[in-house]
Design a protein around this motif. Structure first.
Motif, PDB file in Angstrom:
ATOM      1  N   ARG A  94      48.841  52.120  48.790  1.00  9.69           N
ATOM      2  CA  ARG A  94      48.564  50.998  47.638  1.00  9.69           C
ATOM      3  C   ARG A  94      47.733  49.997  48.063  1.00  9.69           C
ATOM      4  O   ARG A  94      47.573  49.396  46.588  1.00  9.69           O
ATOM      5  CB  ARG A  94      50.051  50.179  48.379  1.00  9.69           C
ATOM      6  N   GLU A  95      46.873  49.453  49.534  1.00 11.30           N
ATOM      7  CA  GLU A  95      45.297  48.953  48.996  1.00 11.30           C
ATOM      8  C   GLU A  95      44.665  49.696  48.003  1.00 11.30           C
ATOM      9  O   GLU A  95      44.160  48.629  47.544  1.00 11.30           O
ATOM     10  CB  GLU A  95      45.825  48.768  50.449  1.00 11.30           C
ATOM     11  N   PHE A  96      44.695  50.162  48.310  1.00 12.58           N
ATOM     12  CA  PHE A  96      43.604  51.233  47.543  1.00 12.58           C
ATOM     13  C   PHE A  96      44.623  51.594  45.685  1.00 12.58           C
ATOM     14  O   PHE A  96      43.012  50.914  45.420  1.00 12.58           O
ATOM     15  CB  PHE A  96      43.393  52.484  47.993  1.00 12.58           C
ATOM     16  N   GLY A  97      45.012  51.428  45.955  1.00 14.75           N
ATOM     17  CA  GLY A  97      45.318  50.875  43.981  1.00 14.75           C
ATOM     18  C   GLY A  97      45.360  49.359  43.913  1.00 14.75           C
ATOM     19  O   GLY A  97      44.945  49.874  42.699  1.00 14.75           O
ATOM     20  N   GLN A  98      45.603  49.295  44.612  1.00 13.38           N
ATOM     21  CA  GLN A  98      45.164  47.760  43.830  1.00 13.38           C
ATOM     22  C   GLN A  98      44.207  47.229  43.384  1.00 13.38           C
ATOM     23  O   GLN A  98      43.953  46.379  42.798  1.00 13.38           O
ATOM     24  CB  GLN A  98      45.950  46.080  44.650  1.00 13.38           C
ATOM     25  N   GLN A  99      43.518  47.166  44.965  1.00 14.38           N
ATOM     26  CA  GLN A  99      41.906  47.280  44.598  1.00 14.38           C
ATOM     27  C   GLN A  99      41.052  47.940  42.992  1.00 14.38           C
ATOM     28  O   GLN A  99      40.692  47.484  42.574  1.00 14.38           O
ATOM     29  CB  GLN A  99      41.249  48.125  45.389  1.00 14.38           C
ATOM     30  N   ARG A 100      41.789  49.301  42.771  1.00 15.54           N
ATOM     31  CA  ARG A 100      41.568  49.815  41.456  1.00 15.54           C
ATOM     32  C   ARG A 100      41.518  49.072  40.336  1.00 15.54           C
ATOM     33  O   ARG A 100      41.355  49.258  40.166  1.00 15.54           O
ATOM     34  CB  ARG A 100      41.457  51.336  41.811  1.00 15.54           C
ATOM     35  N   LEU A 101      43.366  48.902  40.264  1.00 17.87           N
ATOM     36  CA  LEU A 101      43.430  47.991  39.362  1.00 17.87           C
ATOM     37  C   LEU A 101      43.152  46.409  38.886  1.00 17.87           C
ATOM     38  O   LEU A 101      43.206  46.394  38.056  1.00 17.87           O
ATOM     39  CB  LEU A 101      45.246  47.506  39.665  1.00 17.87           C
ATOM     40  N   ALA A 102      41.957  46.034  40.265  1.00 14.32           N
ATOM     41  CA  ALA A 102      42.168  44.518  40.365  1.00 14.32           C
ATOM     42  C   ALA A 102      40.180  45.284  39.794  1.00 14.32           C
ATOM     43  O   ALA A 102      39.347  43.875  39.334  1.00 14.32           O
ATOM     44  CB  ALA A 102      41.796  44.139  41.486  1.00 14.32           C
ATOM     45  N   GLY A 103      39.384  46.235  40.121  1.00 18.25           N
ATOM     46  CA  GLY A 103      38.143  45.988  38.661  1.00 18.25           C
ATOM     47  C   GLY A 103      37.594  47.421  39.868  1.00 18.25           C
ATOM     48  O   GLY A 103      36.091  47.668  38.969  1.00 18.25           O
ATOM     49  N   ALA A 104      37.620  47.375  41.542  1.00 18.84           N
ATOM     50  CA  ALA A 104      37.150  48.342  42.031  1.00 18.84           C
ATOM     51  C   ALA A 104      37.457  49.755  41.698  1.00 18.84           C
ATOM     52  O   ALA A 104      37.878  50.589  41.071  1.00 18.84           O
ATOM     53  CB  ALA A 104      37.939  48.607  43.559  1.00 18.84           C
ATOM     54  N   THR A 105      35.683  50.912  41.210  1.00 18.89           N
ATOM     55  CA  THR A 105      36.242  52.202  41.106  1.00 18.89           C
ATOM     56  C   THR A 105      36.328  52.961  42.657  1.00 18.89           C
ATOM     57  O   THR A 105      36.388  52.123  43.971  1.00 18.89           O
ATOM     58  CB  THR A 105      34.682  52.429  40.280  1.00 18.89           C
ATOM     59  N   PRO A 106      36.519  53.758  42.520  1.00 23.78           N
ATOM     60  CA  PRO A 106      37.207  54.888  43.396  1.00 23.78           C
ATOM     61  C   PRO A 106      35.368  55.307  44.255  1.00 23.78           C
ATOM     62  O   PRO A 106      35.771  54.799  45.437  1.00 23.78           O
ATOM     63  CB  PRO A 106      36.848  56.864  43.340  1.00 23.78           C
ATOM     64  N   GLY A 107      34.508  54.943  43.742  1.00 25.20           N
ATOM     65  CA  GLY A 107      33.098  54.673  44.694  1.00 25.20           C
ATOM     66  C   GLY A 107      32.565  53.878  45.330  1.00 25.20           C
ATOM     67  O   GLY A 107      33.306  53.246  46.001  1.00 25.20           O
TER      68      GLY A 107
END
Length: 436
Positions: free
Chosen positions: A339-352
């Protein structure tokens, strides 16, 4: 609560796979070496062979008991924390803390029993192979046959069950008492281990270079020092983070995440420190001892061969267990952060960028564990080398240490990055909604 525990195991077999693997490997090691007690107790076994077999079983059996407990505890702690919402729901439904403890302990005992029973066949094969190794090196007579009896079976099953139940009890106790202050007993144990380790290391100078027990004091001292550092691992990690200048988004986020999760990562740091300290101290001291015997021109005695075999065997067992503990803990810890990773990606972070943050976290953890583990190992190596060879440092170079660090890096960074990459395959919205 027992029936609820059995249903819980059936409903989530994947979460208990790591506990099953730890119990299986632990029971295999315990029964493999304790079968040497059965072998030594057979009629007709000569005294030299019996002493060799009993010593190996006693030394490695003691290490095995501790490793089983730590391996199961590291996996159960993460699994119990992942089920915090479930446990809280059960408490709101009327379950008492005692009932929750019985449920989790029952789950762990059931999984441990399955692992112990499954390990019987592997332990028989391992015990026979171990006896062949002792016979090939001339430490045990060729006429001795391997036996797998009640000592191996009862000790393996009993110790695995008790270690699993004890680890489960401590894990659920921590989960149900999160709001209460704790750490006083742990701090006392840490400082006691550091003091005892320092005294053991200093006592090395009371021996002469030819004493048979010369290696015991610095080896146990290094182990105790690493245990003390491991128990203080959250505080040591925070101290490192406070002095660590990090630039860039991934570095800043990694330091912030590690500072918030320092208590949860103590098991991983503990494994790294113990692995580095014990492996470094044991392998270097054994290399120094072998080189000193070779330089003197004296042929290795049976006792010297026994010590070398035990040292190498203990290190091999520690490597296997630490790798299992690290892989299990890191896999569960990283999967828990979906969930933390998903929130970071929704906030604009790329998978890289997410992978970069995980990589920096793993690098900091590995560097911290290796640094303090190496310091504890050196504390035992230097006195031993000084007394045995009149040199301060071993003449074997950095090759052994580099190999140890390579194993630690591969286990830590490899597991973290591969698991994070697998978690990131789930779409961000799906990861947040599923975790919620």
């Amino acid at each position: 609560m027992f029936m609820l525990a059995m249903r819980s195991v059936r409903q989530r077999p994947g979460q208990f796979a790591s506990t099953l693997l730890a119990a299986f490997l632990g029971a295999t090691v315990l029964m493999t070496f304790n079968s040497l007690h059965d072998t030594a107790g057979q009629p007709g076994v000569d005294s030299v062979s019996a002493e060799t077999l009993s010593t190996a079983a006693g030394v490695v059996g003691g290490y095995g008991t501790l490793l089983v407990f730590f391996a199961v505890a590291s996996t159960l702690t993460v699994n119990v924390r992942r089920r915090s919402a479930e446990l809280e729901l059960l408490r709101c439904s009327g379950a008492t803390p005692a009932q929750l403890k019985r449920m989790v302990v029952g789950e762990a005992a059931a999984v441990a029993l399955v692992g112990a029973v499954a390990a019987i066949g592997a332990a028989k094969l391992g015990g026979r192979a171990l006896l062949d190794m002792f016979q090939d090196t001339g430490q045990v007579s060729r006429s001795v046959d391997h036996a797998f009896g009640s000592v191996a079976l009862m000790s393996g099953v009993t110790i695995t069950l008790l270690a699993s139940a004890g680890a489960a009890f401590l894990a659920v106790r921590r989960a149900t008492r999160r709001s209460q202050p704790r750490g006083r007993a742990r701090k006392f144990a840490a400082y006691a281990a550091l003091v005892a380790g320092g005294l053991a290391v200093c006592s090395t100078y009371a021996f002469s270079a030819t004493d048979a027990a010369l290696m015991a004091a610095p080896a146990y001292g290094a182990i105790l020092l690493s245990v003390g550092c491991a128990l203080l691992s959250p505080r040591l990690l925070k101290g490192v983070l406070d002095r660590l200048p990090m630039t860039g988004a991934s570095g800043w986020l990694a330091v912030r995440n590690l500072r918030e999760r320092a208590d949860h990562l103590s098991g991983i740091l503990m494994s790294l420190m113990l692995f580095t300290a014990v492996s470094t101290a044991t392998l270097y001291m054994q290399a120094v001892e072998s080189a000193a015997i070779e330089a003197s021109g004296v042929r290795k005695s049976v006792e010297a061969k026994n010590l070398e075999t035990l040292n190498l065997t203990v290190v091999g067992i520690i490597v296997v267990f630490v790798c299992v503990m690290l892989v299990n803990s890191l896999y569960a810890e990283t999967t828990y952060r979906a969930r933390e990773f998903g929130q970071q990606r929704l906030a604009g972070a790329t998978p890289g960028q997410v992978l970069g943050t995980v990589g920096v976290e793993g690098a900091i953890l590995t560097a911290t564990g290796v640094f303090f583990g190496t310091a504890a190992g050196l504390a035992g190596i230097i006195p031993f080398t000084t007394v045995r060879t009149d040199s301060v440092l071993p003449g074997q170079g950095l090759g052994i240490w580099v190999a140890i660090v390579a194993v630690a890096v591969a286990a830590t960074l490899g597991t973290s990055l591969l698991t994070a990459r697998r978690v990131l395959r789930t779409p961000a919205v799906g990861a947040v909604s599923l975790a919620a």
